[in-house]
Design a protein around this motif. Structure first.
Motif, PDB file in Angstrom:
ATOM      1  N   UNK A 159     -16.683  -0.264  18.446  1.00 43.84           N
ATOM      2  CA  UNK A 159     -16.603  -0.206  16.994  1.00 43.84           C
ATOM      3  C   UNK A 159     -17.587   0.793  16.406  1.00 43.84           C
ATOM      4  N   UNK A 160     -18.644   1.098  17.152  1.00 41.48           N
ATOM      5  CA  UNK A 160     -19.639   2.069  16.725  1.00 41.48           C
ATOM      6  C   UNK A 160     -19.827   3.089  17.841  1.00 41.48           C
ATOM      7  N   UNK A 161     -20.262   4.286  17.503  1.00 37.85           N
ATOM      8  CA  UNK A 161     -20.453   5.300  18.541  1.00 37.85           C
ATOM      9  C   UNK A 161     -21.650   4.980  19.416  1.00 37.85           C
ATOM     10  N   UNK A 162     -21.705   5.566  20.599  1.00 39.05           N
ATOM     11  CA  UNK A 162     -22.889   5.404  21.441  1.00 39.05           C
ATOM     12  C   UNK A 162     -24.065   6.172  20.842  1.00 39.05           C
ATOM     13  N   UNK A 163     -25.258   5.768  21.212  1.00 39.58           N
ATOM     14  CA  UNK A 163     -26.457   6.461  20.721  1.00 39.58           C
ATOM     15  C   UNK A 163     -26.647   7.747  21.516  1.00 39.58           C
ATOM     16  N   UNK A 164     -25.711   8.664  21.346  1.00 37.76           N
ATOM     17  CA  UNK A 164     -25.696   9.899  22.127  1.00 37.76           C
ATOM     18  C   UNK A 164     -26.799  10.843  21.670  1.00 37.76           C
ATOM     19  N   UNK A 165     -27.255  11.688  22.590  1.00 39.03           N
ATOM     20  CA  UNK A 165     -28.280  12.689  22.280  1.00 39.03           C
ATOM     21  C   UNK A 165     -27.603  13.906  21.659  1.00 39.03           C
ATOM     22  N   UNK A 181     -22.756  -6.247  12.707  1.00 40.43           N
ATOM     23  CA  UNK A 181     -24.047  -6.724  12.201  1.00 40.43           C
ATOM     24  C   UNK A 181     -24.900  -5.580  11.679  1.00 40.43           C
ATOM     25  N   UNK A 182     -25.577  -5.821  10.554  1.00 41.57           N
ATOM     26  CA  UNK A 182     -26.381  -4.766   9.949  1.00 41.57           C
ATOM     27  C   UNK A 182     -27.401  -4.193  10.929  1.00 41.57           C
ATOM     28  N   UNK A 183     -27.940  -5.043  11.804  1.00 39.89           N
ATOM     29  CA  UNK A 183     -28.954  -4.585  12.750  1.00 39.89           C
ATOM     30  C   UNK A 183     -28.398  -3.527  13.700  1.00 39.89           C
ATOM     31  N   UNK A 184     -27.150  -3.662  14.107  1.00 34.69           N
ATOM     32  CA  UNK A 184     -26.542  -2.672  15.002  1.00 34.69           C
ATOM     33  C   UNK A 184     -26.388  -1.322  14.301  1.00 34.69           C
ATOM     34  N   UNK A 185     -25.900  -1.365  13.061  1.00 31.49           N
ATOM     35  CA  UNK A 185     -25.712  -0.125  12.306  1.00 31.49           C
ATOM     36  C   UNK A 185     -27.064   0.513  12.019  1.00 31.49           C
ATOM     37  N   UNK A 186     -28.044  -0.308  11.676  1.00 29.15           N
ATOM     38  CA  UNK A 186     -29.382   0.203  11.380  1.00 29.15           C
ATOM     39  C   UNK A 186     -29.988   0.901  12.596  1.00 29.15           C
ATOM     40  N   UNK A 189     -28.123   4.384  13.151  1.00 29.60           N
ATOM     41  CA  UNK A 189     -28.409   5.417  12.167  1.00 29.60           C
ATOM     42  C   UNK A 189     -29.877   5.845  12.238  1.00 29.60           C
ATOM     43  N   UNK A 190     -30.779   4.894  12.363  1.00 32.43           N
ATOM     44  CA  UNK A 190     -32.197   5.251  12.434  1.00 32.43           C
ATOM     45  C   UNK A 190     -32.492   6.043  13.707  1.00 32.43           C
ATOM     46  N   UNK A 253     -25.817   0.741   2.192  1.00 31.95           N
ATOM     47  CA  UNK A 253     -26.265   1.725   1.211  1.00 31.95           C
ATOM     48  C   UNK A 253     -27.785   1.873   1.222  1.00 31.95           C
ATOM     49  N   UNK A 254     -28.502   0.767   1.387  1.00 29.21           N
ATOM     50  CA  UNK A 254     -29.960   0.826   1.475  1.00 29.21           C
ATOM     51  C   UNK A 254     -30.392   1.604   2.713  1.00 29.21           C
ATOM     52  N   UNK A 255     -29.720   1.354   3.831  1.00 31.34           N
ATOM     53  CA  UNK A 255     -30.006   2.076   5.066  1.00 31.34           C
ATOM     54  C   UNK A 255     -29.782   3.573   4.879  1.00 31.34           C
ATOM     55  N   UNK A 256     -28.683   3.939   4.234  1.00 32.91           N
ATOM     56  CA  UNK A 256     -28.368   5.352   4.023  1.00 32.91           C
ATOM     57  C   UNK A 256     -29.442   6.023   3.177  1.00 32.91           C
ATOM     58  N   UNK A 257     -29.871   5.373   2.118  1.00 34.90           N
ATOM     59  CA  UNK A 257     -30.912   5.959   1.262  1.00 34.90           C
ATOM     60  C   UNK A 257     -32.221   6.139   2.026  1.00 34.90           C
ATOM     61  N   UNK A 258     -32.567   5.148   2.854  1.00 34.04           N
ATOM     62  CA  UNK A 258     -33.832   5.193   3.580  1.00 34.04           C
ATOM     63  C   UNK A 258     -33.870   6.297   4.624  1.00 34.04           C
ATOM     64  N   UNK A 259     -32.738   6.611   5.218  1.00 31.53           N
ATOM     65  CA  UNK A 259     -32.687   7.585   6.307  1.00 31.53           C
ATOM     66  C   UNK A 259     -32.230   8.971   5.852  1.00 31.53           C
ATOM     67  N   UNK A 260     -31.882   9.111   4.583  1.00 34.40           N
ATOM     68  CA  UNK A 260     -31.393  10.397   4.099  1.00 34.40           C
ATOM     69  C   UNK A 260     -29.928  10.638   4.411  1.00 34.40           C
ATOM     70  N   UNK A 261     -29.223   9.600   4.868  1.00 34.30           N
ATOM     71  CA  UNK A 261     -27.788   9.712   5.094  1.00 34.30           C
ATOM     72  C   UNK A 261     -27.070   9.393   3.782  1.00 34.30           C
ATOM     73  N   UNK A 262     -25.761   9.520   3.799  1.00 31.08           N
ATOM     74  CA  UNK A 262     -24.958   9.161   2.644  1.00 31.08           C
ATOM     75  C   UNK A 262     -23.819   8.251   3.090  1.00 31.08           C
ATOM     76  N   UNK A 263     -23.203   7.565   2.144  1.00 36.52           N
ATOM     77  CA  UNK A 263     -22.145   6.617   2.490  1.00 36.52           C
ATOM     78  C   UNK A 263     -21.077   6.631   1.401  1.00 36.52           C
ATOM     79  N   UNK A 264     -19.814   6.503   1.825  1.00 39.58           N
ATOM     80  CA  UNK A 264     -18.668   6.397   0.922  1.00 39.58           C
ATOM     81  C   UNK A 264     -17.855   5.186   1.355  1.00 39.58           C
TER      82      UNK A 264
END
Length: 289
Positions: A159-165, A181-186, A189-190, A253-264
């Motif tokens: 459901x989410x991509x691997x943490x690829x380099x 779960x929010x922790x997985x997405x966090x 992205x981080x 949305x909070x995660x996106x703001x904190x990391x400089x990402x964006x979300x739609x």
């Protein structure tokens, strides 16, 4: 265009139907933008725009400004090609549509991912897939390969991509329902952000997932082995469900703001072109930053 006609056009052109559909959406968006032309540090003049606080004094065009009462700056075209790495969720839970008139989330996500790739390739950018490549591709031939890949289902757990380099300073685009779960997405992205990767999240939901319109007796079936749930009065769950979805959205949305990402956030009962345009413009804004 009817599905049968679209398939006929695809067969006549020797192209996958998904690519034909994606390029139709991309062409609609392309009419409102100028290919890869976006503000940056190149030498080619692009356009004038009004001065804003924070602009460099050296960018002011005094000749243009002297013609009126406003101060203008010169924007130059970004000349360095960028690399964008995509992830399109094709897991089992994405094969959901609450109405036969709607696309499944998987089909809409694949359409948006491929249409975005088409726009980027037209503009001279390089595009790759997260977890499959370390360098991007250009050219229409790769779009055909991408269309064939996105038409196939992925493992149910993907459901989410691997943490690829990924290469530093590239951009990542993750398209899916993001119902993890929010922790997985966090963590994902981080991890990317810590390595200098900027990116964008595009959440694709069915309207029933967003609104929970169910009433009375309903049986809910998990598409990824979660089992079944029989509810006598589904409306009693609506308030708690909507609150949980809203909290999940706020967390992303909070995660996106904190990391400089964006979300739609996008729903499958809305036009695909509107989400694609918003995503493309967001990527251009990330390039400026």
């Amino acid at each position: 265009m009817p599905v049968s006609a679209l398939r006929g056009e695809a067969l006549g052109a020797g192209l996958p139907p998904l690519l034909v559909a994606a390029e139709r959406v991309a062409a609609t968006v392309d009419q409102g933008v100028h290919g890869r032309r976006r503000v940056g540090q190149g030498d080619s003049f692009w356009q004038f725009r009004p001065y804003r606080p924070g602009d460099e004094i050296r960018d002011i065009d005094w000749r243009q400004s002297a013609r009126g009462d406003r101060v203008f700056v010169r924007e130059r075209e970004w000349e360095a090609a960028q690399t964008v790495f995509l992830w399109v969720d094709r897991s089992a839970s994405m094969a959901f549509a609450s109405d036969r008139k709607l696309e499944t989330k998987r089909d809409r996500a694949a359409l948006l991912g491929l249409a975005l790739a088409s726009l980027l390739v037209r503009g001279g950018e390089r595009v790759g897939l997260i977890g499959q490549e370390t360098a991007g591709h250009t050219g229409r031939a790769w779009l055909v390969t991408l269309a064939e890949t996105l038409a196939l289902p992925a493992p149910a757990e993907a459901s989410l991509p691997p943490a690829a380099a990924l290469p530093r300073d590239c951009r990542a685009v993750i398209i899916g329902d993001l119902l993890r779960p929010e922790a997985e997405i966090e963590a994902l992205v981080e991890g990317f952000a810590a390595r200098g990767v900027s990116g964008h999240l595009l959440q694709v939901l069915d309207p029933a997932e967003a609104d929970f319109p169910y009433e009375g007796r309903n049986r809910f079936l998990g598409l990824e082995g979660e089992g079944r749930l029989l509810v006598g009065r589904a409306e009693t769950l609506a308030e708690a469900y909507r609150a949980r979805i809203a909290a999940h959205r706020d967390a992303i949305e909070t995660l996106a703001r904190r990391t400089g990402w964006t979300v739609i956030h996008h729903r499958t009962d809305r036009p695909a072109a509107s989400a694609l345009l918003a995503l493309f413009l967001a990527l251009a804004d990330l390039g400026r930053r």
